[in-house]
Design a protein around this motif. Structure first.
Motif, PDB file in Angstrom:
ATOM      1  N   ALA A 265    -103.128  20.817  38.021  1.00 47.21           N
ATOM      2  CA  ALA A 265    -102.855  19.416  38.339  1.00 47.21           C
ATOM      3  C   ALA A 265    -101.811  18.802  37.424  1.00 47.21           C
ATOM      4  N   ALA A 266    -101.555  19.407  36.267  1.00 50.47           N
ATOM      5  CA  ALA A 266    -100.570  18.848  35.340  1.00 50.47           C
ATOM      6  C   ALA A 266     -99.137  19.087  35.787  1.00 50.47           C
ATOM      7  N   LEU A 267     -98.913  20.048  36.675  1.00 53.75           N
ATOM      8  CA  LEU A 267     -97.562  20.501  36.995  1.00 53.75           C
ATOM      9  C   LEU A 267     -96.603  19.381  37.394  1.00 53.75           C
ATOM     10  N   PRO A 268     -96.973  18.428  38.274  1.00 52.00           N
ATOM     11  CA  PRO A 268     -95.985  17.445  38.733  1.00 52.00           C
ATOM     12  C   PRO A 268     -95.439  16.523  37.648  1.00 52.00           C
ATOM     13  N   TYR A 269     -96.103  16.460  36.501  1.00 46.32           N
ATOM     14  CA  TYR A 269     -95.709  15.491  35.476  1.00 46.32           C
ATOM     15  C   TYR A 269     -94.650  16.026  34.523  1.00 46.32           C
ATOM     16  N   PHE A 270     -94.239  17.272  34.713  1.00 49.68           N
ATOM     17  CA  PHE A 270     -93.147  17.820  33.916  1.00 49.68           C
ATOM     18  C   PHE A 270     -91.849  17.576  34.675  1.00 49.68           C
ATOM     19  N   ASN A 271     -91.313  16.376  34.506  1.00 46.08           N
ATOM     20  CA  ASN A 271     -90.116  15.974  35.242  1.00 46.08           C
ATOM     21  C   ASN A 271     -89.178  15.195  34.335  1.00 46.08           C
ATOM     22  N   THR A 272     -87.979  14.934  34.825  1.00 45.44           N
ATOM     23  CA  THR A 272     -86.954  14.299  34.000  1.00 45.44           C
ATOM     24  C   THR A 272     -87.292  12.855  33.671  1.00 45.44           C
TER      25      THR A 272
END
Length: 489
Positions: free
Chosen positions: A174-181
């Motif tokens: 669930a953490a994956l989408p929050y690694f963004n620019t």
């Protein structure tokens, strides 16, 4: 709608002074006001240079600051003259997914004494990268591959890319989408506050120009002297940016072929451009029919164009590329050729998944949506073969983003009049010259320095004229009066 309102409130708070009532209301004050524990970095180059490192705690999700936290690791090289110290200069080397703790150390010889006197130089591994709570997708192969010669090869590409995307979901959850620019830009603002500064200066290269432009758009009041080297067009960041590389890299391959033809006695790949290019395409065709065994590796027509792409972008690596192709050609002819250490390392990177490769794609896929239909990619591949015989199937191939969840935020629309200095080479094979022009149009308060007739990606520290202008801007804070072109030999 509720989530969007929470994010907006958090962003508004993040441009206010640390410890303000608004920051406290959203729970971000503890991040802005944190005390950093500076320690040796644990790597010889940084420690020998006198750098220190610290972990900065940030929210995984800025809309839920009371939830899970992660850390972002930064390095600091102190200003050489405390009496003249102006503030901090952050940096990013590109990628996305490029670790940046050492970036300022690498550039320190190129900064003028005035710049070194005024700034603490801050390196950073962005969230998800390197030492900063890294994304670990455990990919068995690299994500950037060519589509191959036919529909069967392409079907394998589709299956491979779908599998890579699934591995990221399985390992990061669930953490994956929050690694963004956008979240990395918010992290930069937390770093600013934790260091007790009101504003940051910045030097970003390649993808780092996109990160810098996003930061400027989100935090204009916190942006000081901003340098964007080899710029990304924010409106084409993602799939379109990769497609734009096709013609530029095909042209770079021509330049490499000319260089190699002049050295046929050493590399034996052909005495003119046409013969050298024919040697390349013939080798790719042979790799399609039978993967080339060299050492412990098997090189097929999905991997070989990636090796070309890695090295054709820089004239300094022309000899390395020519040597690689000589070895691969000999191996294809059945000669017992052990790979050189350089080729062995390159093949290990391409044939076995590397952490920063997954990190690159995770960040890009989380930033902007990609087309989903595999048939659309295949049609583009087929249409490109006549004009882009080597790199068409490479830049148009399907990628993990086609199988990714939609980004949790809308991509940043960069449009502001904030000051910035943009450096761009006309022959850049990675971020093409038109992308620098586009960023300049989106930021009319910027100035553009053009480097003509140079096939380079990364201008600062390479072109003396542009390096001097950058140092003047960082030291004095005054942009050039107008755009200009550097004279080059």
């Amino acid at each position: 709608m509720l989530r969007r309102a929470i994010v907006s409130a958090a962003l508004f708070a993040s441009v206010l002074a640390p410890g303000s009532a608004a920051a406290a209301d959203t729970g971000l004050d503890r991040f802005y006001d944190q005390a950093l524990d500076w320690k040796p970095c644990g790597t010889a180059d940084l420690d020998d240079a006198g750098a220190q490192c610290a972990d900065v705690t940030v929210p995984l999700d800025y809309a839920d600051p009371q939830g899970r936290t992660i850390t972002v690791t930064i390095s600091r090289l102190a200003a050489t003259d405390p009496a003249r110290r102006r503030g901090i200069m952050l940096s990013n080397p590109g990628g996305p997914g490029g670790p940046g703790l050492n970036m300022q150390l690498a550039f320190r010889p190129d900064y003028s004494p005035d710049v070194l006197a005024q700034y603490d130089l801050i390196g950073m591994d962005p969230r998800g990268v390197g030492r900063s709570t890294p994304i670990t997708c455990r990919w068995p192969v690299a994500g950037l591959r060519s589509a191959g010669a036919d529909a069967a090869d392409y079907a394998e590409s589709v299956a491979t890319q779908a599998d890579l995307a699934q591995r990221c979901r399985d390992t990061t959850g669930a953490a994956l989408p929050y690694f963004n620019t956008r979240n990395t830009a918010r992290d930069m603002d937390v770093i600013r506050a934790a260091l007790g500064e009101q504003r940051i200066s910045y030097l970003g290269g390649s993808y780092g120009t996109y990160l810098g432009a996003v930061f400027i758009q989100m935090f204009p009041e916190r942006s000081d002297r901003m340098v964007l080297d080899s710029a990304v067009d924010p409106r084409r960041y993602g799939d379109a940016m990769l497609r734009d590389m096709g013609p530029a890299n095909e042209s770079a391959l021509d330049a490499w072929a000319d260089w190699t033809a002049e050295r046929d006695g050493e590399y034996r790949l052909g005495t003119d451009r046409g013969r050298v290019r024919a040697a390349v395409t013939t080798l790719i065709e042979r790799a399609h029919r039978q993967p080339i065994r060299i050492g412990a590796h098997q090189v097929d027509d999905e991997v070989l164009p990636a090796l070309l792409f890695d090295l054709v972008a820089n004239p300094k690596t022309y000899g390395v590329l020519a040597a690689h192709l000589r070895q691969l050609t000999d191996a294809a002819d059945g000669l017992p050729v052990p790979p050189s250490p350089e080729l062995d390392e390159a093949l290990n990177g391409r044939l076995a998944g590397q952490p920063d490769d997954a990190q690159t794609w995770a960040i890009m896929c989380n930033d902007v949506p990609a087309p989903r239909d595999p048939l659309g990619y295949w049609n583009a591949i087929e249409a490109s073969r006549s004009t882009l015989p080597v790199f068409g199937p490479f830049v148009h191939n399907i990628r993990p983003c086609a199988f990714w969840a939609d980004p949790i935020e809308t991509p940043t629309d960069v449009h502001n009049a904030s000051p910035a200095l943009i450096l761009q080479a006309t022959g850049d094979p990675r971020t093409v010259y038109e992308s620098g022009l586009a960023l300049h149009r989106a930021m009319p308060g910027s100035r553009l320095i053009t480097v003509p007739d140079q096939r380079i990606h990364g201008v600062f520290g390479t072109v003396p004229c542009a390096t001097a202008a950058t140092n003047t801007y960082l030291a004095d804070g005054v942009l050039p009066e107008r755009d200009f072109t550097c004279e080059t030999n």
